[in-house]
Motif scaffolding. Structure first.
Motif, PDB file in Angstrom:
ATOM      1  N   THR A 165       0.834  -1.203   0.000  1.00  0.00           N
ATOM      2  CA  THR A 165       0.000   0.000   0.000  1.00  0.00           C
ATOM      3  C   THR A 165       0.868   1.252   0.000  1.00  0.00           C
ATOM      4  OG1 THR A 165      -1.747  -1.136   1.216  1.00  0.00           O
ATOM      5  CG2 THR A 165      -1.802   1.271   1.237  1.00  0.00           C
ATOM      6  N   SER A 166       1.764   1.321   0.986  1.00  0.00           N
ATOM      7  CA  SER A 166       2.639   2.489   1.112  1.00  0.00           C
ATOM      8  C   SER A 166       4.041   2.218   0.593  1.00  0.00           C
ATOM      9  CB  SER A 166       2.711   2.935   2.576  1.00  0.00           C
ATOM     10  OG  SER A 166       1.432   3.251   3.072  1.00  0.00           O
ATOM     11  N   ILE A 167       4.387   0.952   0.382  1.00  0.00           N
ATOM     12  CA  ILE A 167       5.721   0.611  -0.083  1.00  0.00           C
ATOM     13  C   ILE A 167       5.689  -0.742  -0.778  1.00  0.00           C
ATOM     14  CG2 ILE A 167       6.368  -0.507   2.111  1.00  0.00           C
ATOM     15  CD1 ILE A 167       9.215   0.698   1.679  1.00  0.00           C
ATOM     16  N   TRP A 208       9.724   0.982  -3.482  1.00  0.00           N
ATOM     17  CA  TRP A 208       9.031   2.113  -4.106  1.00  0.00           C
ATOM     18  C   TRP A 208       7.991   2.660  -3.149  1.00  0.00           C
ATOM     19  CZ3 TRP A 208       3.768   2.707  -5.543  1.00  0.00           C
ATOM     20  CH2 TRP A 208       3.490   3.868  -6.280  1.00  0.00           C
ATOM     21  N   THR A 209       8.041   3.968  -2.896  1.00  0.00           N
ATOM     22  CA  THR A 209       7.052   4.603  -2.032  1.00  0.00           C
ATOM     23  C   THR A 209       6.450   5.796  -2.760  1.00  0.00           C
ATOM     24  OG1 THR A 209       8.898   5.808  -0.999  1.00  0.00           O
ATOM     25  CG2 THR A 209       8.016   3.933   0.199  1.00  0.00           C
ATOM     26  N   PRO A 210       5.126   5.882  -2.871  1.00  0.00           N
ATOM     27  CA  PRO A 210       4.502   7.003  -3.571  1.00  0.00           C
ATOM     28  C   PRO A 210       4.586   8.283  -2.746  1.00  0.00           C
ATOM     29  CG  PRO A 210       2.816   5.605  -2.590  1.00  0.00           C
ATOM     30  CD  PRO A 210       4.135   4.914  -2.366  1.00  0.00           C
ATOM     31  N   GLY A 260       7.320   8.750  -7.134  1.00  0.00           N
ATOM     32  CA  GLY A 260       7.864   8.182  -5.905  1.00  0.00           C
ATOM     33  C   GLY A 260       8.757   9.168  -5.183  1.00  0.00           C
ATOM     34  N   GLU A 261       9.117   8.855  -3.974  1.00  0.00           N
ATOM     35  CA  GLU A 261      10.113   9.634  -3.239  1.00  0.00           C
ATOM     36  C   GLU A 261      10.793   8.711  -2.234  1.00  0.00           C
ATOM     37  OE1 GLU A 261       9.921  10.674   0.165  1.00  0.00           O
ATOM     38  OE2 GLU A 261       8.047   9.580   0.433  1.00  0.00           O
ATOM     39  N   HIS A 262      12.056   8.984  -1.962  1.00  0.00           N
ATOM     40  CA  HIS A 262      12.870   8.047  -1.198  1.00  0.00           C
ATOM     41  C   HIS A 262      12.782   8.218   0.323  1.00  0.00           C
ATOM     42  CE1 HIS A 262      15.069   8.054  -5.177  1.00  0.00           C
ATOM     43  NE2 HIS A 262      14.860   6.767  -4.975  1.00  0.00           N
ATOM     44  N   SER A 305      10.184  10.209 -11.108  1.00  0.00           N
ATOM     45  CA  SER A 305       9.068   9.907 -11.983  1.00  0.00           C
ATOM     46  C   SER A 305       8.996   8.428 -12.331  1.00  0.00           C
ATOM     47  CB  SER A 305       9.166  10.749 -13.258  1.00  0.00           C
ATOM     48  OG  SER A 305       8.129  10.434 -14.158  1.00  0.00           O
ATOM     49  N   HIS A 306      10.112   7.870 -12.815  1.00  0.00           N
ATOM     50  CA  HIS A 306      10.136   6.444 -13.138  1.00  0.00           C
ATOM     51  C   HIS A 306      10.088   5.654 -11.828  1.00  0.00           C
ATOM     52  CE1 HIS A 306      11.500   2.519 -14.513  1.00  0.00           C
ATOM     53  NE2 HIS A 306      11.331   2.932 -15.765  1.00  0.00           N
ATOM     54  N   PRO A 307       9.295   4.577 -11.765  1.00  0.00           N
ATOM     55  CA  PRO A 307       9.196   3.810 -10.508  1.00  0.00           C
ATOM     56  C   PRO A 307      10.529   3.285  -9.995  1.00  0.00           C
ATOM     57  CG  PRO A 307       7.463   3.170 -12.035  1.00  0.00           C
ATOM     58  CD  PRO A 307       8.380   4.064 -12.801  1.00  0.00           C
TER      59      PRO A 307
END
Length: 570
Positions: free
Chosen positions: A297-299, A304-306, A323-325, A380-382
């Protein structure tokens, strides 16, 4: 009765900080010889320095917001210093202290942009998102600089926050803006309000601030800070946590504006409050959410985290959330905090996987641009890259915690703990032993005990009166070293060796025990295990694009289709 976690945190900080000499930061980065986790931290810290603009009073320009990014910068750099011993260059620190005091010179003690610095007028807003960054900064300055000004500022902000909380737990943001002396930001994320009695989401303002408020209490013993943290924890326990462990439906609603990093920050705060206060229901709630709600859901399994939670405000050309790290680092740190104090060591597999499979591969290498080299960010790219200060500073925050807690060392004073443990397979060098991790056709972890005496034991803040002596005459069968073996390693292929000879495998859960006699021999002890291959598939939520990942242990070695962060390799 409060069960303080202060000794736990300060001991780790002191022991880790005592392990390294303060070599020049850029020299350390340029050498390219440090191990992957430490080298990643060095490069991120150098990138933090590169973001300061000498043409604008060394302000961190070009990011999300100067005031916000100033707080992130201080938190990351002081934690990095505590983990490595590498000091912030003195002229830089002097300039940034001056900037910080200007940005927080308001009756609320809140980090906010001001016209007294070269900041465009349209950027001068009061942003409740910065409650967290303000408290993070004050706490870091107290912990690492013993700064009385930071103590006073933190107390002031705690008082202000407490006074602006309404009976239902919402904050009066307009009053905060009036007190701070500026217009309230128009960003809906940190200023959401609902009619009294209705559900609301304040994770982007007060929820994400719980953790540094608790940490400020730990650093200062300021009782009102813990009282405020308790009020906020009770509010967010009601608003954020679902009894099923799933992420609440309201937070996932496509019409609701949310932020994954703030949500994860709120979970971190609830967990830390539960640890410090001894109120186990908060720990249990976060554990249930971690195990039953976050994954998928979150990861994703690979990390990958939205950026967005709920409404997709920022998405890529395929319609998937960007995404963001930072949230990946948050979730790794939540796993770490659940694993070590509470014995849920299976979660350490998650910590290592997120670092090896996502954070290390996605750190930018760009030697021509120091503002990108060593960064993470929004992507942008997953399976892509990004560079923005508040994100990579947050990742550096998490990596310092992982680095400092990779090993666990004996504490002194009653009750004495006579067991050293290697929890994570990253390199380390402390007063008890060195750890070297290598990956090839198989994995090896080499632990080399050091010859030590009482003078080798570093001072531990808060434990000055503890006896500085080694445990005397332990029992012959006493265990002195425990080494964790990843759960995915094939047990039949695990080997433990010393001086070329096999050692017996004494299992205790996922740990191998090394006896006192073997540990005291001062001979390297080598753990060997296999790196089994496997495949996983990750599917994006909107486009349904699928990525077929090939793993070797906890690292991704290839992806079909090819993606930016995973170059094909054997």
């Amino acid at each position: 009765m409060v069960t303080s976690r202060r000794t736990f945190v300060q001991q780790i900080t002191a022991l880790a900080g005592a392990s390294f000499c303060g070599r020049g930061l850029l020299a350390e980065v340029d050498s390219g010889k440090s191990e992957p986790l430490r080298h990643a931290m060095d490069r991120a810290a150098a990138c933090c320095l590169a973001w300061l603009n000498p043409e604008q009073q060394f302000l961190p320009t070009g990011g999300y917001e100067i005031a916000h990014d100033t707080g992130r910068w201080w938190d990351a750099m002081l934690r990095y210093e505590g983990a490595t011993g590498v000091r912030i260059p003195a002229p830089i620190e002097e300039a940034m202290i001056k900037n910080l005091k200007t940005l927080t010179d308001n009756p609320a003690a809140l980090l906010m942009n001001t016209n007294r610095l070269p900041i465009p007028a349209e950027k001068i807003k009061v942003n409740p998102h910065n409650l967290r960054e303000s408290m993070l900064t004050y706490t870091a300055l107290v912990n690492f600089r013993k700064d009385d000004w930071a103590v006073k500022q933190g107390r002031k902000l705690v008082e202000v926050m407490g006074s602006l909380l309404e009976p239902d737990g919402q904050m009066d943001y307009e009053k905060l803006a009036a007190l701070a002396g500026g217009p309230l930001t128009t960003d809906p994320l940190p200023t959401q309000r609902s009619p009294a009695g209705e559900w609301f989401n304040a994770t982007a303002s007060t929820g994400r601030a719980i953790e540094p408020i608790v940490s400020f209490y730990e650093a200062t013993d300021h009782a009102p800070a813990l009282e405020l943290a308790k009020r906020l924890a009770e509010v967010h326990m009601r608003q954020v946590i679902d009894s099923s462990g799933k992420v609440r439906a309201e937070l996932r609603d496509p019409s609701h504006v949310g932020h994954t990093h703030s949500y994860c920050g709120t979970l971190r705060g609830l967990l830390l409050y539960g640890i410090v206060s001894g109120e186990r229901q908060y720990v249990d709630a976060v554990e249930s959410t971690y195990r039953n709600g976050l994954w998928g859901t979150s990861i994703s399994h690979s990390g990958w985290t939205p950026h967005d939670q709920g409404k997709s405000r920022f998405h890529n050309q395929d319609g998937d959330p960007i995404g963001e790290h930072a949230s990946c680092g948050d979730i790794a740190q939540i796993a770490l905090w659940l694993a070590l104090p509470f014995g849920q060591t299976d979660l350490l597999d998650d910590v290592e996987r997120l670092v090896r499979a996502r954070l290390l591969p996605s750190q930018i290498v760009d030697e021509k641009n120091p503002r990108r080299d060593g960064a993470w960010g929004v992507y942008s790219h997953p399976f892509g890259y990004g560079a923005i200060l508040d994100v990579f500073a947050a990742v550096l925050h998490s990596l310092t915690a992982i680095h400092m807690q990779s090993v666990w060392e004996p504490s002194f004073g009653p009750p004495r703990v006579r067991v050293a443990a290697v929890h994570l397979h990253f390199e380390a060098d402390n007063w008890l032993f060195t750890v070297q991790s290598k990956r090839g056709s198989e994995a090896s972890l080499v632990v080399t005990p050091k010859r030590i005496d009482s003078s080798a034991i570093p001072s531990i803040p808060g434990l000055e009166d503890a006896p500085k002596q080694l445990p005397s005459k332990p029992a012959d069968d006493e265990v002195w070293l425990r080494i964790r073996v990843p759960s995915w390693a094939t047990r039949e292929k695990v080997r433990l060796e010393m001086d070329g000879k096999s050692l017996p495998l004494r299992w205790e859960g996922s740990y191998l025990q090394v006896s006192k006699k073997e540990f005291e021999a001062r001979v390297p002890i080598t753990l060997r295990y296999d790196l089994p291959a496997r495949q996983t598939v990750e599917e994006m939520p909107v486009s349904h694009n699928k990525f077929n990942l090939t793993w070797k242990g906890d690292e991704v070695v290839s992806c079909d289709p090819k993606v930016p962060i995973y170059p094909a390799r054997a």
